[in-house]
Design an enzyme around this catalytic site. Sequence first.
Site, mmCIF file in Angstrom:
data_model
loop_
_atom_site.group_PDB
_atom_site.id
_atom_site.type_symbol
_atom_site.label_atom_id
_atom_site.label_comp_id
_atom_site.label_asym_id
_atom_site.label_seq_id
_atom_site.Cartn_x
_atom_site.Cartn_y
_atom_site.Cartn_z
ATOM 1 N N SER A 82 0.853 -1.181 0.000
ATOM 2 C CA SER A 82 0.000 0.000 0.000
ATOM 3 C C SER A 82 0.883 1.223 0.000
ATOM 4 O O SER A 82 1.901 1.264 0.701
ATOM 5 C CB SER A 82 -0.907 0.006 1.230
ATOM 6 O OG SER A 82 -1.778 1.104 1.213
ATOM 7 N N ASP A 91 11.587 9.235 -8.297
ATOM 8 C CA ASP A 91 11.448 8.525 -7.021
ATOM 9 C C ASP A 91 12.208 7.205 -7.093
ATOM 10 O O ASP A 91 11.699 6.151 -6.732
ATOM 11 C CB ASP A 91 9.974 8.290 -6.706
ATOM 12 C CG ASP A 91 9.762 7.890 -5.234
ATOM 13 O OD1 ASP A 91 10.671 8.136 -4.412
ATOM 14 O OD2 ASP A 91 8.701 7.337 -4.917
#
Length: 1003
Positions: free
Chosen positions: A718, A837
């Site tokens: 998640s 990222d």
Amino acid sequence: MRIIWPTYRLCNSSSTLTTVNTMTYPKNQLLLLVKVLCLISLTQWVTASNTYAEILLQVKNSQLRDPNRKLDNWLESTQDAFCNWTGISCDERNNEVVAIDLSGFNIFGNFPAEFCRISSLRNLDLSDNYLGGFVEYDSISLCPNLVSLNLSSNIFVGSLPKFSVQFLNLTVLDLSFNNFSGEIPSSFVHLPNLQFLSLGSNLLNGSIPEFLSNLTELTQLVLAVNPFRPSPLPTNIGRLTKLENLVASSTNLVGEIPESIGNLVSIKNFDVRHNSLLGKIPESIGTMKNVEQLLLFENQLSGELPDTFSHLTSLRLFDASENNLTGKIPGSLAALPLELLHVNDNLLEGEIPEVLASNPVLHDLRLFNNKLSGALPEFLGMNSALEEIDVSQNNLEGPLPQNLCYRKKLQRLIIFRNKISGTIPDSYGECSSLTYVRIQENELSGVVPDGLWGISGLEYIEFTNNKLEGSITPSISSAKGLQQLLISGNNFSGKLPAEICDLQELGKFDSSRNQFSGDLPSCINQLKKLQELHMQGNKFTGEIPKSIAGWRELTQLDLSDNQFSGNIPVELGSLPVLTFLNLSNNLLSGEIPVELNKLKLNEFNVSNNRLQGRVPACFDNEFFLSSLTGNADLCSFVLKPLPPCSRSKHTNYLLVAVLSTLAFILVISLTWLLIITKNFITCGSKSKQSWKIIAYKRVGFKEEDVLASLRDENLIGSGASGQVYRVRLKSGQTVAAKRFWETKGLAESEEAFKSEVETLGRIRHVNIVSLLFSCIGEYYKVLVYDYMENGSLGDVLDEEKGGVFLDWPKRFAIAVGAAQGLAYLHHDCVPPIVHRDFKPNNILLDEEFRPKVADFGLAKILKHNENEGDQVMSRVAGSYGYIAPEYAYTMKVTEKSDVYSFGIVLLELITGKKPNDSSFGENKNIVKWVREIALSSAGGGSEDAIGSTNMASLDHLLDSRMDASTIVYHEVEKVLNAALSCTAELPITRPSMRRVVELLKDH
């Protein structure tokens, strides 16, 4: 009676020098006086000697830590022999300490100001250690008698030390390779005799002061690699008439080069590369009569090169590449005895001056990416030992010079994208020094000299898109180190010689769009390092080799548009990384092997052959239709344009099984619909609410198969934008599905979804995770990817999740693969893509630990505009510890931000530690920690010295969980060097990812 004696200097002591006129003393009184004075002097000398030893011992025992025990012979028991102590030098006449040299001792501590109590001290060298903290004014002021002070390559922080007016003797001041910040103190003007000043490789962020031009005794001035505020060169820099070496690269210089540089009559090295200098190169540059190298590259200089170089007869290196220079190459520059001439990546035009060929010492000529025209000078290479010539991407025409390799030194020949015609001279076949040849996209014709195919040192050949003919000769067997052979788009003919199988290093072979014929050599399966094999558009016959299981690295195979016959080898299904397979437009027969089910193909095409039988289930859907057409005897139960398969008893059973499976899927789907939230609609829903399915890769399953499994028991992760599920399909295939948040963080979720679709939807690479399809509803969005069995690199490096499974060979392979993935994004995608990222959690590992770059939710497509700078973001994005230092305050997106993040990942692979591990100590991260150890172990203060690091002394850097027997130290060294380059403080000094790949793969 008085005895007349000469005048004597009594006793040999510098503490007391007494001169006596003996004419005024009787003899007995004189002898008594001599004894008394000698006794006094000897006492003072012993006291001074003891003081020196006491000071040295006090510093050693209370101010320094000496883990390598270099100062072990500094002992109280040997105080009388302190001049023999390690690092101590004395004046032989009076035993006074004049120099302390502790460089490279790996000592720790703060600045040892107590040394300055030794008033006779003239030279203090504490370089290449771990000394840190602030250098306070009070401590440095105790050393006013110093002539030389070297504190370089330590970890000092804070402001640069200030100097009082008493430092009149200081001639050498080296503070480079530390972490000093702030301004250059105005007190430096109190150093009128300073000759050597080096402040390079710090964190100085003030401006470059004009008062530096007042230090008129300077011969060496080094300011390089500091993040100064945008500053011009001092206007009056020409006052430094004794200056021999100016190094101001990567210092954020702006404005124009001042005319006063012409007064630098002693200058030998003028280095202002990697800055933002504007305007014309001043004509006064022609009066720098002693200059040996001019380094002006990577600026924004414009206008024409001044034709004023005639008197610079000492100039050997001239590099003004990567600017905006216009006009012609001046004859006065071309006529100089230059060893290196780089003016590439400008807007230069006109012909290359013929006089350049007369140069007797030229060995490196780079003129590429300009608008040069005309022919290459006829006698180029005749008079000098030319090693590299790159004139690619110009408008050059005419023939290749016959004598380019006359001195047998030429290594790199790069002339692609011009209009050069004629044949390749026979003399090039005798150029035994060649390693790299790129002459593609010209108008060359005729036969390639036989010797050129077989030069033993060749690593790269590219002849693509010319008019060359003839065949590949058996002599190619001598080029055993050849890694890429690219000869497509010519008129080569004949059979491929069996000797091509001797090229055991060959990774890419492209012979497409030629006239080759005959069978493929049966030994071609011996090329174990092949990654790409392109042979389309020829006249090859015979069967496709079957014993190809050794092609473990093959990612692309294109044999289309030939006359291959026989069956498709079932062995193709065993190639672990094959993603591109095109066998279309041949004479292949038999069935499509079901073993191809095992492949994860981005491209598959067997159209227009003579294949027969039923289409395997994995390809039996509409996505593969165009890849199957043109095979009259292929049949399908699903694809209507193909003939239906006959209803044998077997196929009836099969049909029943298929219908049963579909019914089961329908039941599951309906059940799932009843239990999910009312706002969530399946992609196959008949609801009036809008939905959309986009397939990015041909897949053998329906979206309902995936969506039915988005349940809590399948949840594996998640994040900020959504949840990831592991979905095992009935076919046995496992995929990963990411369901983006419906309400939480809606704007960010929408942006992340759009970014992933825009990037992953259009790219294909073996080291980038594959996006299979997207499913978009009014209240939700789902993306489906290939599933990676071994999770993320972050998981396996985690102490609690099994870092022990990653031995060094796996780590090194991950480093190379991840680098290739990022390089593809930066250099092969048009426009480029920045990940933003990049971190271990976003590097996924398949069943064989091959890396796949993933999670493009923050990625940006760079749409560079000539009239605009880098793209500026509205907020900082990325993960703490991986964000490049400049990103936080510039908010600019560049590829160099990813390069920094990649460097952090490399350091994690080496050390197993996280970027901000608590073990580094306060105010330190992994970059500072590793850099300090690496630079010290290298025995020098420069990152360039790391290549000579004794890796055995760096064992404590390596992750202790690794099996020591698997560690390959020269690979660790390569990774470490690349990591430190990638994490350089200034973006401009970081390498490109393409260069990083070269560094890691360099043999």
